[in-house]
Enzyme design. Structure first.
Site, PDB file in Angstrom:
ATOM      1  N   ARG A 141       0.819  -1.221   0.000  1.00 34.58           N
ATOM      2  CA  ARG A 141       0.000   0.000   0.000  1.00 34.58           C
ATOM      3  C   ARG A 141       0.848   1.264   0.000  1.00 34.58           C
ATOM      4  O   ARG A 141       0.472   2.268  -0.590  1.00 34.58           O
ATOM      5  CB  ARG A 141      -0.940  -0.010   1.212  1.00 34.58           C
ATOM      6  CG  ARG A 141      -1.984  -1.109   1.083  1.00 34.58           C
ATOM      7  CD  ARG A 141      -3.071  -0.929   2.070  1.00 34.58           C
ATOM      8  NE  ARG A 141      -3.995  -2.050   2.080  1.00 34.58           N
ATOM      9  CZ  ARG A 141      -5.014  -2.153   2.916  1.00 34.58           C
ATOM     10  NH1 ARG A 141      -5.224  -1.195   3.802  1.00 34.58           N
ATOM     11  NH2 ARG A 141      -5.817  -3.182   2.864  1.00 34.58           N
ATOM     12  N   ASP A 178     -16.185   7.713   9.983  1.00 39.29           N
ATOM     13  CA  ASP A 178     -15.029   6.861   9.706  1.00 39.29           C
ATOM     14  C   ASP A 178     -13.783   7.734   9.770  1.00 39.29           C
ATOM     15  O   ASP A 178     -13.844   8.953   9.596  1.00 39.29           O
ATOM     16  CB  ASP A 178     -15.138   6.197   8.317  1.00 39.29           C
ATOM     17  CG  ASP A 178     -14.273   4.949   8.208  1.00 39.29           C
ATOM     18  OD1 ASP A 178     -14.806   3.837   8.414  1.00 39.29           O
ATOM     19  OD2 ASP A 178     -13.059   5.090   7.967  1.00 39.29           O
TER      20      ASP A 178
HETATM   21  C1  LIG Z   1     -13.803  -3.381   7.898  1.00 40.20           C
HETATM   22  S1  LIG Z   1     -14.470  -1.762   7.930  1.00 40.20           S
HETATM   23  C2  LIG Z   1     -16.043  -2.056   8.704  1.00 40.20           C
HETATM   24  C3  LIG Z   1     -17.180  -1.392   7.969  1.00 40.20           C
HETATM   25  C4  LIG Z   1     -18.574  -1.691   8.516  1.00 40.20           C
HETATM   26  N1  LIG Z   1     -18.702  -1.288   9.871  1.00 40.20           N
HETATM   27  C5  LIG Z   1     -18.913  -3.152   8.351  1.00 40.20           C
HETATM   28  O1  LIG Z   1     -18.931  -3.906   9.322  1.00 40.20           O
HETATM   29  O2  LIG Z   1     -19.170  -3.575   7.217  1.00 40.20           O
HETATM   30  C6  LIG Z   1     -13.545  -0.984   9.256  1.00 40.20           C
HETATM   31  C7  LIG Z   1     -13.582   0.526   9.201  1.00 40.20           C
HETATM   32  O3  LIG Z   1     -13.082   1.035  10.446  1.00 40.20           O
HETATM   33  C8  LIG Z   1     -12.411   2.251  10.166  1.00 40.20           C
HETATM   34  N2  LIG Z   1     -11.501   2.596  11.280  1.00 40.20           N
HETATM   35  C9  LIG Z   1     -10.357   1.972  11.636  1.00 40.20           C
HETATM   36  N3  LIG Z   1      -9.782   2.609  12.672  1.00 40.20           N
HETATM   37  C10 LIG Z   1     -10.580   3.653  12.982  1.00 40.20           C
HETATM   38  C11 LIG Z   1     -10.512   4.702  13.952  1.00 40.20           C
HETATM   39  N4  LIG Z   1      -9.503   4.806  14.831  1.00 40.20           N
HETATM   40  N5  LIG Z   1     -11.513   5.615  13.969  1.00 40.20           N
HETATM   41  C12 LIG Z   1     -12.542   5.528  13.090  1.00 40.20           C
HETATM   42  N6  LIG Z   1     -12.662   4.576  12.148  1.00 40.20           N
HETATM   43  C13 LIG Z   1     -11.686   3.643  12.094  1.00 40.20           C
HETATM   44  C14 LIG Z   1     -11.683   1.970   8.862  1.00 40.20           C
HETATM   45  O4  LIG Z   1     -11.353   3.148   8.167  1.00 40.20           O
HETATM   46  C15 LIG Z   1     -12.700   1.099   8.115  1.00 40.20           C
HETATM   47  O5  LIG Z   1     -13.458   1.834   7.194  1.00 40.20           O
END
Ligand SMILES: C[S@@+](CC[C@H](N)C(=O)[O-])C[C@H]1O[C@@H](n2cnc3c(N)ncnc32)[C@H](O)[C@@H]1O
Length: 289
Positions: free
Chosen positions: A47, A158
């Site tokens: 990445r 997010d």
């Molecule tokens: C795998 S996705 C989950 C999406 C959705 N909640 C689902 O279950 O389908 C995880 C998300 O968490 C976000 N994320 C990770 N660390 C974070 C943080 N410290 N604060 C806010 N969002 C975060 C990432 O950017 C990502 O979009």
């Protein structure tokens, strides 16, 4: 085995030393709470290699220097966006939407509540590209007719600014329907418009959702309590202290009787006292005694 790894590293376009890997993962952890173990080295490399090319850098050591410099501000934002895992889909783990529908119906028919507070607040924390909050909004529109006259808002947050942009646009590929279970396919169909081979979320559904960039590790701006919080498939990226502290903060932010939904592999070993497990990765905040 070590020889194989060394050979692989030699073939890489940019050298990534252990020290640089640890510096980058340490920075990611302090900025986001995300833990990148040794097994994520290839992911981090691929990445960020793209980014090094874009910036015309020759090595990861130059990239680390950039992150230490005064211009780091903008670049840390890029680093954060690059390391997030954004996999999501509409109506993922559909049993959560069954429980949500039931919860919302019962709130809307609660005469005491409707006398004092005809509003509903739901938070999709770690909403990725928007499929989760739009699934919530679609359920509200299509399955809970009794909420029509209520003030309902879904906050979608997010860390990743690219995801917030995609979610705000509300445009998805038609293959988004793949794998959706039961009547949720029809519910999604009712809440989108097909245009030029893509799906546009209908305005009435879009209007329920408000996207905002928010790092869950930072302060939260919410002034009032929430009826439901979805934080699914986010906690798995964090270490236990971060996980425990976040779940306690969710418990504090919920209304008594409010619901917390976590991802399928995120059952809590240490849960706040006031949360009771009522279904698969589904918790309710106990009403005050
Ligand atoms: C795998 S996705 C989950 C999406 C959705 N909640 C689902 O279950 O389908 C995880 C998300 O968490 C976000 N994320 C990770 N660390 C974070 C943080 N410290 N604060 C806010 N969002 C975060 C990432 O950017 C990502 O979009």
């Amino acid at each position: 085995m070590n020889q194989v790894i060394q050979n692989m590293e030699k073939q890489r376009e940019f050298a990534l030393t252990q020290r640089e890997f640890e510096k980058l993962t340490g920075l990611v952890h302090s900025l986001t709470g995300i833990v990148l173990g040794e097994h994520k080295k290839d992911m981090l490399y691929s990445r960020l290699a793209r980014r090094l090319r874009q910036l015309g850098l020759q090595s990861f050591s130059q990239y680390c220097e950039l992150l230490d410099s005064r211009q780091a501000g903008e670049e840390t934002g890029f680093l954060v966006n690059a390391v997030t895992t954004n996999l999501t889909k509409f109506f993922r783990e559909s049993h959560h939407f069954d429980s949500l529908t039931e919860h919302l119906r019962s709130l809307s028919m609660n005469t005491e509540r409707s006398k004092i507070n005809r509003s509903i607040r739901i938070w999709s924390a770690g909403c990725s590209s928007g499929e989760e909050p739009y699934s919530i909004a679609s359920v509200i529109n299509s399955s809970v007719a009794t909420l029509k006259a209520w003030d309902v808002k879904v906050l979608a947050t997010d860390l990743d600014t690219n995801m917030i942009r995609t979610g705000s646009e509300g445009i998805y590929k038609t293959n988004s329907f793949e794998g959706i279970e039961g009547n949720y396919r029809q519910i999604l169909e009712d809440n989108v418009r097909r245009k030029n081979d893509v799906l546009h979320i209908k305005e009435m559904t879009k209007n329920l959702v408000h996207f905002k960039q928010l790092n869950l590790l930072h302060d939260w701006p919410m002034q009032r309590k929430y009826d439901a919080i979805f934080c699914r498939n986010v906690l798995i990226y964090f270490d236990n202290p971060t996980k425990n502290s976040l779940v306690q903060r969710y418990a504090n932010l919920l209304q008594p009787g409010g619901m917390l939904f976590l991802g399928h592999s995120e059952s809590l070993h240490q849960k706040p006292e006031e949360l009771r497990l009522i279904g698969k990765t589904t918790y309710i905040k106990e009403e005050a005694a």
